[in-house]
Design an enzyme around this catalytic site. Structure first.
Site, PDB file in Angstrom:
ATOM      1  N   LYS A 174       0.837  -1.195   0.000  1.00  0.00           N
ATOM      2  CA  LYS A 174       0.000   0.000   0.000  1.00  0.00           C
ATOM      3  C   LYS A 174       0.876   1.251   0.000  1.00  0.00           C
ATOM      4  O   LYS A 174       2.000   1.223   0.499  1.00  0.00           O
ATOM      5  CB  LYS A 174      -0.859   0.021   1.276  1.00  0.00           C
ATOM      6  CG  LYS A 174      -2.019  -0.942   1.276  1.00  0.00           C
ATOM      7  CD  LYS A 174      -2.864  -0.749   2.516  1.00  0.00           C
ATOM      8  CE  LYS A 174      -4.012  -1.733   2.550  1.00  0.00           C
ATOM      9  NZ  LYS A 174      -4.977  -1.539   1.450  1.00  0.00           N
ATOM     10  N   ARG A 215     -10.420 -11.316   1.718  1.00  0.00           N
ATOM     11  CA  ARG A 215     -11.297 -12.337   1.139  1.00  0.00           C
ATOM     12  C   ARG A 215     -10.640 -13.717   1.138  1.00  0.00           C
ATOM     13  O   ARG A 215     -11.327 -14.735   1.137  1.00  0.00           O
ATOM     14  CB  ARG A 215     -11.710 -11.910  -0.281  1.00  0.00           C
ATOM     15  CG  ARG A 215     -10.586 -11.859  -1.265  1.00  0.00           C
ATOM     16  CD  ARG A 215     -10.928 -11.032  -2.490  1.00  0.00           C
ATOM     17  NE  ARG A 215     -10.911  -9.591  -2.215  1.00  0.00           N
ATOM     18  CZ  ARG A 215     -11.236  -8.651  -3.094  1.00  0.00           C
ATOM     19  NH1 ARG A 215     -11.632  -9.006  -4.303  1.00  0.00           N
ATOM     20  NH2 ARG A 215     -11.186  -7.377  -2.775  1.00  0.00           N
TER      21      ARG A 215
HETATM   22  N1  BES Z   1      -8.255  -3.562   4.111  1.00  0.00           N
HETATM   23  C1  BES Z   1      -8.389  -3.159   2.769  1.00  0.00           C
HETATM   24  C2  BES Z   1      -9.676  -2.356   2.521  1.00  0.00           C
HETATM   25  C3  BES Z   1      -9.744  -1.036   3.241  1.00  0.00           C
HETATM   26  C4  BES Z   1      -9.237   0.100   2.652  1.00  0.00           C
HETATM   27  C5  BES Z   1     -10.318  -0.957   4.490  1.00  0.00           C
HETATM   28  C6  BES Z   1      -9.285   1.306   3.330  1.00  0.00           C
HETATM   29  C7  BES Z   1     -10.386   0.256   5.168  1.00  0.00           C
HETATM   30  C8  BES Z   1      -9.856   1.383   4.602  1.00  0.00           C
HETATM   31  C9  BES Z   1      -8.392  -4.366   1.850  1.00  0.00           C
HETATM   32  O1  BES Z   1      -7.605  -5.426   2.273  1.00  0.00           O
HETATM   33  C10 BES Z   1      -7.836  -3.930   0.536  1.00  0.00           C
HETATM   34  O2  BES Z   1      -6.697  -3.576   0.489  1.00  0.00           O
HETATM   35  N2  BES Z   1      -8.668  -3.969  -0.508  1.00  0.00           N
HETATM   36  C11 BES Z   1      -8.271  -3.593  -1.823  1.00  0.00           C
HETATM   37  C12 BES Z   1      -8.492  -4.777  -2.731  1.00  0.00           C
HETATM   38  C13 BES Z   1      -7.999  -4.571  -4.119  1.00  0.00           C
HETATM   39  C14 BES Z   1      -6.497  -4.649  -4.136  1.00  0.00           C
HETATM   40  C15 BES Z   1      -8.568  -5.647  -4.999  1.00  0.00           C
HETATM   41  C16 BES Z   1      -9.133  -2.429  -2.259  1.00  0.00           C
HETATM   42  O3  BES Z   1     -10.348  -2.496  -2.098  1.00  0.00           O
HETATM   43  O4  BES Z   1      -8.581  -1.444  -2.740  1.00  0.00           O
HETATM   44 MN    MN Z   2      -5.604  -5.258   1.715  1.00  0.00          MN
END
Ligand code: BES
Ligand code: MN
Ligand code: ZN
Length: 502
Positions: free
Chosen positions: A279, A353
């Site tokens: 990230k 997931r």
């Molecule tokens: N934990 C994150 C989602 C999230 C983002 C929760 C900001 C709270 C605040 C999750 O694991 C994630 O990174 N999701 C990605 C998935 C993508 C890479 C397919 C997303 O939704 O951007």
């Molecule tokens: Mn994530």
């Protein structure tokens, strides 16, 4: 803070401050506020006339009584427009009033039950909302700061009508159970990830259950890495393998063999760096909250246990840390979930997931009739619904409708997203049965569809709470930080599901 109930007139309350209320637009108040007005020679009506008190929701005006009545001060809290009044307005007004009473350095506080008189709400429900609003608003996470000694010590619910005392008492009890359980969820979310690894969470939950005296009601089990590997949870392992903090698959069980098994699953990524799909650094610290689904199901389970639920409940907390390292999974890797399905890892940041897929397989294997998963799953959920509402999806419209209807009373907002077939195209893989990311379009939905593909026989609900888990600014009864969002709604949903009172 001690909470007591008193059967007397609030005007005669021996304490530092009394809290009474006012609806917006009222020129001459009734009930306790009127009694205060009379005792203070028409001060309240005068302030209303001067527009110094308007009754706007959460407005707080503090008056000094100069010995005209027993308490030193009176706090008049606004309840907003009577046409918009309900339980959520009670929570908000009570939260605002409690914070204001604390600011006046009051130690012993008396309050009327907003809504139980002129408001016309059921007194028990009103008292519950009042206690929820108060305890949630006064919550602080001060573990790593010097403690300050300035809190309210005693709160008295003051009611002159004797016939209401019993239902008020019950409402207070429920309010305490729910707010305290939600505050435990907040503690877990606020805890920094160096002190809340999967292993520390395992120890922490054990301690929470013991402190609450619930060891006889909640059975506790924790599977370690070897157990998890034996169960062939390849999707979960693929997330955990990049971290030196080993995964824990924690199971809380409230047994009632006569009832169908209900399974709660909470996403519990104790920290989400994104893994190799790292990230960006800005705000990455918020990812300590990526275990808020787990915190929500822990809080809900505690509340259900305290309220002596008759459900047959299994709560699953698949705890992992998502780290980049030489041992971490890479984009392009293919792994196998517990049910033998293969998954192509497109992004190691779509880790939630993966852990939930194996947890759902586990619940299916245990023959769960209903599975409810809750997760801070997607950025797409934040794009769609901001920090206001959670997203709900599932394979059973009746369960979805029930959740939406319960949430209208708990004050937590949810909105349904569609799991249309057409979206499935986005998660088809060339090399495996499914891929873990469907790209940016409708990402909250494709994440839901990914999870659905691991559901076989059960009725299933999926709740995405991303963006709702940590409050960036304070509001009525929600301080900055971990919110414990969903605890009250999940509790009420499951409580009614058991009582079949939908
Ligand atoms: N934990 C994150 C989602 C999230 C983002 C929760 C900001 C709270 C605040 C999750 O694991 C994630 O990174 N999701 C990605 C998935 C993508 C890479 C397919 C997303 O939704 O951007
Ligand atoms: Mn994530
Ligand atoms: Zn995540």
């Amino acid at each position: 803070m001690k909470i007591n109930i008193l059967n007397q007139s609030i005007i005669n309350f021996h304490g530092d401050i009394i809290i009474v209320n006012l609806f917006e637009g009222i020129k001459s108040p009734g009930g306790a506020t009127n009694a205060v007005n009379k005792a203070l020679d028409g001060m309240v009506t005068k302030l209303i006339k001067n527009k110094e008190i308007t009754g706007k929701l959460g407005e707080c005006v503090v008056l000094h009584t100069f010995g005209k009545i027993k308490p030193d001060k009176v706090l008049i809290v606004g309840l907003g427009k009577s046409s918009e009044f309900g339980l959520e307005q009670i929570r908000k007004a009570s939260g605002a009033a409690a914070k204001q009473a604390k600011k006046t350095k009051s130690k012993k506080v008396g309050t009327v039950v907003h809504g139980a008189g002129i408001g016309g709400l059921e007194p028990g429900a009103a008292a519950q909302a009042l206690i929820e609003g108060t305890l949630l608003a006064l919550y602080e996470f001060k573990k790593y700061k010097k403690p300050e000694e300035n809190g309210i010590k005693e709160l008295y619910i003051v009611e002159s009508d004797k016939s209401k005392i019993k239902v008020l008492q019950k409402g207070i009890e429920s309010g305490k159970i729910l707010a305290e359980s939600q505050n435990i969820a907040r503690d877990l979310i606020n805890e920094p990830s160096n002190n809340l690894t999967p292993k520390k969470l395992d120890q922490g939950i054990k301690a929470i259950i013991k402190n609450a005296g619930l060891e006889k009601i909640i059975e506790y089990q924790c599977l370690n890495k070897t157990d998890i590997k034996k169960l062939k949870m390849g999707a979960l392992i693929s997330v955990a393998q990049g971290s030196d903090n080993e995964p824990k698959f924690i199971i809380l069980r409230i047994k009632n063999s006569k009832k169908p098994l209900v399974c709660l699953i909470g996403k519990t990524v104790t920290f989400d760096t994104g893994g190799i799909s790292l990230k960006p650094p800005a705000n990455m610290g918020l990812m300590k909250g990526d275990m808020s689904g787990g915190a929500a199901v822990i809080g809900t389970t505690l509340a259900l246990a305290k309220a002596k639920t008759k459900l047959n409940l299994m709560t699953i907390i698949p705890a992992v840390e998502n780290m980049p390292s030489a041992k971490a999974s890479r984009p392009g890797d293919v792994v196998r979930a517990m049910n033998n399905k293969t998954i192509e890892i497109i992004s190691t940041d779509a880790e939630g997931r993966m852990t939930l897929a194996d947890a759902i397989c586990y619940a299916e294997k245990k023959k769960a009739k209903i599975i409810i998963d809750i997760a801070t799953l997607t950025g797409g959920c934040i794009i769609a619904l901001g920090d206001i509402a959670g997203a709900v999806m599932g394979n059973n419209q009746k369960l979805i409708d029930n959740l939406l209807s319960v949430s209208k009373e708990t004050g937590e907002k949810f909105w349904q997203l569609p799991l249309f077939e057409e979206y499935k195209e986005q998660i088809k893989s060339d090399v495996a049965d499914i891929k873990n990311s469907g790209g940016r379009k409708a990402s909250a939905i494709t994440a839901g569809l990914f999870l659905q593909s691991f559901v076989n026989n059960s009725k299933w609900l999926h709740i995405d709470i991303a963006g709702k888990e940590i409050a960036e600014k304070e509001s009525f009864y929600t301080p900055k930080g971990g919110t414990g969002f969903s605890v009250r709604t999940l509790f009420e949903f499951l409580w009614r599901l058991d009582k079949k009172s939908f």
